[in-house]
Design an enzyme around this catalytic site. Structure first.
Site, mmCIF file in Angstrom:
data_model
loop_
_atom_site.group_PDB
_atom_site.id
_atom_site.type_symbol
_atom_site.label_atom_id
_atom_site.label_comp_id
_atom_site.label_asym_id
_atom_site.label_seq_id
_atom_site.Cartn_x
_atom_site.Cartn_y
_atom_site.Cartn_z
ATOM 1 N N HIS A 145 7.851 -1.674 -6.600
ATOM 2 C CA HIS A 145 7.920 -2.599 -5.474
ATOM 3 C C HIS A 145 8.811 -1.995 -4.397
ATOM 4 O O HIS A 145 9.899 -1.468 -4.698
ATOM 5 C CB HIS A 145 8.496 -3.940 -5.939
ATOM 6 C CG HIS A 145 8.556 -4.965 -4.854
ATOM 7 N ND1 HIS A 145 7.426 -5.597 -4.369
ATOM 8 C CD2 HIS A 145 9.599 -5.464 -4.146
ATOM 9 C CE1 HIS A 145 7.785 -6.446 -3.419
ATOM 10 N NE2 HIS A 145 9.095 -6.377 -3.255
ATOM 11 N N ILE A 168 -4.010 -10.037 -8.021
ATOM 12 C CA ILE A 168 -3.165 -10.848 -8.899
ATOM 13 C C ILE A 168 -3.859 -10.950 -10.247
ATOM 14 O O ILE A 168 -5.003 -11.413 -10.343
ATOM 15 C CB ILE A 168 -2.921 -12.240 -8.299
ATOM 16 C CG1 ILE A 168 -2.146 -12.115 -6.988
ATOM 17 C CG2 ILE A 168 -2.166 -13.126 -9.290
ATOM 18 C CD1 ILE A 168 -1.963 -13.424 -6.255
ATOM 19 N N LEU A 169 -3.182 -10.509 -11.279
ATOM 20 C CA LEU A 169 -3.731 -10.555 -12.628
ATOM 21 C C LEU A 169 -3.435 -11.910 -13.261
ATOM 22 O O LEU A 169 -2.411 -12.529 -12.972
ATOM 23 C CB LEU A 169 -3.134 -9.434 -13.471
ATOM 24 C CG LEU A 169 -3.465 -8.016 -12.975
ATOM 25 C CD1 LEU A 169 -2.507 -7.001 -13.570
ATOM 26 C CD2 LEU A 169 -4.918 -7.652 -13.301
ATOM 27 N N GLU A 216 9.901 6.516 -3.706
ATOM 28 C CA GLU A 216 8.926 5.996 -4.671
ATOM 29 C C GLU A 216 8.264 7.136 -5.434
ATOM 30 O O GLU A 216 8.075 7.052 -6.649
ATOM 31 C CB GLU A 216 7.856 5.174 -3.944
ATOM 32 C CG GLU A 216 8.336 3.850 -3.406
ATOM 33 C CD GLU A 216 7.196 3.038 -2.814
ATOM 34 O OE1 GLU A 216 6.042 3.210 -3.262
ATOM 35 O OE2 GLU A 216 7.458 2.244 -1.899
ATOM 36 N N MET A 235 -3.789 -4.230 -5.629
ATOM 37 C CA MET A 235 -3.623 -5.425 -4.810
ATOM 38 C C MET A 235 -4.439 -6.603 -5.338
ATOM 39 O O MET A 235 -5.120 -7.295 -4.594
ATOM 40 C CB MET A 235 -4.005 -5.112 -3.361
ATOM 41 C CG MET A 235 -3.253 -3.943 -2.763
ATOM 42 S SD MET A 235 -1.452 -4.144 -2.830
ATOM 43 C CE MET A 235 -1.224 -5.458 -1.646
ATOM 44 N N ASP A 273 6.917 -10.103 -9.012
ATOM 45 C CA ASP A 273 8.061 -9.213 -8.742
ATOM 46 C C ASP A 273 9.347 -9.693 -9.418
ATOM 47 O O ASP A 273 10.444 -9.522 -8.876
ATOM 48 C CB ASP A 273 8.290 -9.077 -7.235
ATOM 49 C CG ASP A 273 7.101 -8.487 -6.509
ATOM 50 O OD1 ASP A 273 6.384 -7.676 -7.121
ATOM 51 O OD2 ASP A 273 6.878 -8.842 -5.342
ATOM 52 N N SER A 291 -1.145 7.128 -3.329
ATOM 53 C CA SER A 291 -0.119 8.160 -3.144
ATOM 54 C C SER A 291 0.848 8.200 -4.324
ATOM 55 O O SER A 291 1.235 9.286 -4.779
ATOM 56 C CB SER A 291 0.632 7.949 -1.831
ATOM 57 O OG SER A 291 1.409 6.768 -1.854
ATOM 58 N N ASN A 292 1.235 7.048 -4.848
ATOM 59 C CA ASN A 292 2.080 7.054 -6.042
ATOM 60 C C ASN A 292 1.322 7.574 -7.253
ATOM 61 O O ASN A 292 1.895 8.236 -8.123
ATOM 62 C CB ASN A 292 2.617 5.642 -6.313
ATOM 63 C CG ASN A 292 3.929 5.373 -5.611
ATOM 64 O OD1 ASN A 292 4.878 6.146 -5.701
ATOM 65 N ND2 ASN A 292 3.993 4.268 -4.879
ATOM 66 N N ASN A 321 5.290 -1.798 -12.607
ATOM 67 C CA ASN A 321 4.912 -1.797 -11.195
ATOM 68 C C ASN A 321 6.060 -1.203 -10.390
ATOM 69 O O ASN A 321 7.210 -1.192 -10.848
ATOM 70 C CB ASN A 321 4.628 -3.227 -10.732
ATOM 71 C CG ASN A 321 4.162 -3.291 -9.288
ATOM 72 O OD1 ASN A 321 3.291 -2.532 -8.868
ATOM 73 N ND2 ASN A 321 4.741 -4.202 -8.511
#
Length: 219
Positions: free
Chosen positions: A115, A98-99, A180, A96, A151, A19-20, A113
């Site tokens: 949040h 983790i890099l 957002e 979703m 974050d 959606s973003n 990002n």
């Protein structure tokens, strides 16, 4: 006649419906928007956002993380796709995974990002439930640069919403997501257009953007 603006080449990384992502694609259609969405990637082949991106004419593909034995090799495949597309900025939009620290550091100052909280409050997941449990009167969303710590990156922009009597996680989430969809395109435009610059671990705004109150967008 003024020269056409040089648009930053942006990739959006998603894991779900995107959606973003859609709000960013719509914003980037404007001729004066300083970023061009050139690629959408997902770690999930069934992500609905891939279909939405293709319908908008954006190249979109999946790199299934389950096909790789570890995070480093998945990240290497991701890096190869980004380099092939000439990407300059990465936007995480519901991605979703983790890099690895190595990947994040390679894209330092070039990956953002969004949040669903007013960071540094409520890092991690279940932010709306935690906001209600804490009894805060304001909640919202934050666009920040990505760093290895979750974050914790420098804040680019924030938007706040009131927490109303009778709210539950769903009603509060619905109020936040509206912001957002407005905040993320505005923040990306700030960065791509040079109005916000990462400087020594903090975001520095140009005088014009600072005077306009760019750090916290009242939306």
């Amino acid at each position: 006649m003024s020269a056409p603006i040089r648009k930053k080449r942006v990739a959006i990384l998603i894991s779900g419906r995107g959606s973003n992502m859609v709000s960013l694609i719509e914003a980037a259609r404007a001729p004066d928007y300083p970023a061009e969405i050139v690629l959408v990637l997902s770690n999930r082949p069934d992500a609905a956002g891939l279909v939405r991106a293709r319908e908008a004419g954006i190249p979109a593909s999946a790199i299934d993380h389950k096909a790789f034995p570890d995070r480093a090799r998945f990240d290497a495949a991701l890096q190869a796709e980004l380099e092939a597309a000439g990407v300059e900025l990465i936007v995480l939009a519901g991605f979703m995974r983790i890099l690895t620290d190595a990947f994040v550091e390679a894209w330092a100052g070039r990956m953002i990002n969004i949040h669903p909280s007013l960071l540094p409050l409520f890092k991690g997941t279940h932010t709306h439930e935690r906001a209600l449990e804490a009894g805060v009167r304001l909640h919202g969303c934050t666009v920040h640069y990505v760093v290895p710590e979750l974050d914790a990156g420098p804040i680019v922009a924030q938007a706040a919403v009131p927490v109303l009597p009778g709210d539950d996680a769903d009603t509060l989430s619905a109020r936040v997501i509206v912001q957002e969809h407005r905040l993320y395109p505005a923040a990306l435009a700030l960065i791509a257009g040079g109005g916000a610059v990462l400087d020594g671990g903090r975001v520095r705004f140009t005088a014009q953007e600072r005077d306009a109150g760019a750090a916290i967008l009242s939306l």
